[in-house]
Design a protein around this motif. Structure first.
Motif, PDB file in Angstrom:
ATOM      1  N   PHE A 131       0.933  -0.880  -0.367  1.00 40.75           N
ATOM      2  CA  PHE A 131       0.014  -0.067   0.089  1.00 40.75           C
ATOM      3  C   PHE A 131       0.627   1.100   0.256  1.00 40.75           C
ATOM      4  O   PHE A 131       1.205   1.874   1.083  1.00 40.75           O
ATOM      5  N   ALA A 132       1.191   1.844  -1.198  1.00 39.09           N
ATOM      6  CA  ALA A 132       2.181   2.853  -1.418  1.00 39.09           C
ATOM      7  C   ALA A 132       1.366   3.976  -1.006  1.00 39.09           C
ATOM      8  O   ALA A 132       2.548   5.187  -0.074  1.00 39.09           O
ATOM      9  N   LEU A 133       0.034   4.284  -0.657  1.00 41.33           N
ATOM     10  CA  LEU A 133      -0.123   5.542   0.360  1.00 41.33           C
ATOM     11  C   LEU A 133       0.300   5.600   1.674  1.00 41.33           C
ATOM     12  O   LEU A 133       0.457   6.584   2.370  1.00 41.33           O
ATOM     13  N   ALA A 134       0.106   4.039   2.148  1.00 41.34           N
ATOM     14  CA  ALA A 134       0.318   4.329   4.336  1.00 41.34           C
ATOM     15  C   ALA A 134       1.246   4.225   3.945  1.00 41.34           C
ATOM     16  O   ALA A 134       2.287   5.339   5.178  1.00 41.34           O
ATOM     17  N   TYR A 135       2.648   3.997   3.316  1.00 46.67           N
ATOM     18  CA  TYR A 135       4.346   4.187   3.253  1.00 46.67           C
ATOM     19  C   TYR A 135       4.931   5.804   2.919  1.00 46.67           C
ATOM     20  O   TYR A 135       5.118   6.486   3.427  1.00 46.67           O
ATOM     21  N   LEU A 157       9.782   3.722  -0.593  1.00 41.11           N
ATOM     22  CA  LEU A 157       8.799   2.692  -0.611  1.00 41.11           C
ATOM     23  C   LEU A 157       7.930   3.110  -1.227  1.00 41.11           C
ATOM     24  O   LEU A 157       6.992   1.868  -1.952  1.00 41.11           O
ATOM     25  N   ALA A 158       7.223   3.690  -1.172  1.00 39.93           N
ATOM     26  CA  ALA A 158       6.039   3.856  -1.761  1.00 39.93           C
ATOM     27  C   ALA A 158       6.499   5.180  -3.675  1.00 39.93           C
ATOM     28  O   ALA A 158       5.266   4.146  -3.789  1.00 39.93           O
ATOM     29  N   ILE A 159       7.574   4.659  -3.401  1.00 41.50           N
ATOM     30  CA  ILE A 159       6.898   4.799  -4.855  1.00 41.50           C
ATOM     31  C   ILE A 159       7.768   3.816  -5.448  1.00 41.50           C
ATOM     32  O   ILE A 159       7.522   2.920  -6.692  1.00 41.50           O
ATOM     33  N   LYS A 160       8.865   2.968  -4.715  1.00 41.50           N
ATOM     34  CA  LYS A 160       8.436   1.628  -5.517  1.00 41.50           C
ATOM     35  C   LYS A 160       7.581   0.430  -5.521  1.00 41.50           C
ATOM     36  O   LYS A 160       7.770   0.545  -6.466  1.00 41.50           O
ATOM     37  N   TYR A 161       6.510   0.720  -5.206  1.00 45.83           N
ATOM     38  CA  TYR A 161       4.739   0.240  -4.738  1.00 45.83           C
ATOM     39  C   TYR A 161       3.838   0.652  -5.743  1.00 45.83           C
ATOM     40  O   TYR A 161       2.944   0.263  -6.850  1.00 45.83           O
TER      41      TYR A 161
END
Length: 314
Positions: A131-135, A157-161
């Motif tokens: 869940f990118a937004l949660a990161y 991590l947000a950008i990775k996902y």
């Protein structure tokens, strides 16, 4: 950059975290569609989701979605206590609803309760590890707690996902900016602008250009911010400052006229317009602007010095 000791720049805050409404099956009901729609405005979302909830026709996950989305609309309206109540209800109805935890975390973050915010983001990530937004939002809370390294790790991590999550690039860019890593900040803001151009992205990239003495580029970005949102004072006052740095006093004056039209509460704009008027020989106008700046902020040294130079008193 040519130093102008009599100018003052107002600081800009970090980008706010964003929200993606939960997905739901297509329905003909207009209230339901407005409740869950990506483009629904906060007031309309609250009204539509309230209609869904009050109709008592939905249960389980769909009712949880209505509470979650109304909670999001209330958050955008900064009715934080009501938003928190709705998001509590959404989580009670569906304890595995990752988006509800993320939205509740965002409410806690607005309340500056970063520990509870991160607990909710952790819960969302346990439910949905991609869940990118949660990161992104957890990174925002780490940043709020002053831990830039952990913030950067979460933004990565947000950008990775989700490589298309524009706000994550903006938040990471701001973290790099605060570390004075201008090259990485510039790269991230540029990606953010390509994905989702908005006022704050142009202003933040303009700040990088300003601080690296690329004043023409800074003025261009601030000007684009003013073009996108002509009633937002930030683009006008930042470009006005650059114009004064560059000796364009008439252009700076015109920009500060616009800035003060849309935000007459900004002491720095009054001060800087006073500087422009003083340079252009308008003593009376300069004195009036310096006095107004000091009404708003009595300790503003640049305005005090301006009055002294003109032989005026408060």
């Amino acid at each position: 950059m040519r130093a102008l000791a009599l100018l003052s720049a107002s600081l800009l805050g970090a980008a706010l975290t964003a929200f993606q409404p939960v997905a739901a099956s297509a329905e003909g009901d207009q209230s339901w569609q407005a409740c869950i729609g990506d483009a629904t405005k906060p007031n309309d979302r609250v009204t539509a989701c309230s209609a869904v909830i009050d109709a008592r026709a939905e249960t389980g996950k769909r009712l949880a979605a209505a509470y979650c989305n109304r909670g999001h609309g209330l958050t955008e309206k900064r009715d934080l206590d009501a938003a928190l109540a709705d998001l509590d209800a959404a989580i009670k109805l569906d304890p595995a609803f990752a988006c509800a935890y993320t939205n509740r975390g965002r409410v806690y973050a607005f309340k500056r309760d970063f520990d509870h915010a991160m607990a909710d983001y952790d819960a969302a990530i346990r439910i949905d590890p991609a869940f990118a937004l949660a990161y992104n939002n957890r990174g925002d809370s780490w940043f709020g707690k002053g831990d830039v390294d952990r913030a950067l790790s979460d933004f990565n991590l947000a950008i990775k996902y989700d490589p298309s999550l524009a706000i994550a690039y903006g938040n990471r860019g701001y973290a790099y900016y605060r570390r004075r890593d201008m090259a990485h900040a510039l790269a991230d803001y540029t990606v953010q602008i390509k994905l989702e151009p908005d006022v704050l992205a142009f202003i933040n990239r303009g700040n990088v250009y300003r601080d690296t003495e690329q004043l023409d580029h800074a003025a261009a970005d601030y000007g684009e911010a003013a073009r996108i949102a002509p009633t937002d004072a930030r683009g006008w006052r930042n470009r006005g400052m650059i114009r004064l740095y560059q000796g364009d006093n008439k252009g700076g004056l015109a920009d500060y006229d616009k800035a003060l039209q849309y935000d007459p509460s900004d002491a720095y704009s009054w001060n800087n317009r006073g500087q422009a008027k003083m340079r252009l020989g308008d003593k009376k106008g300069a004195v009036a602007d310096f006095k107004k700046a000091l009404e708003l902020r009595s300790d503003l040294r640049t305005a005090q010095d301006g009055l002294a130079r003109l032989g005026a008193t408060r």
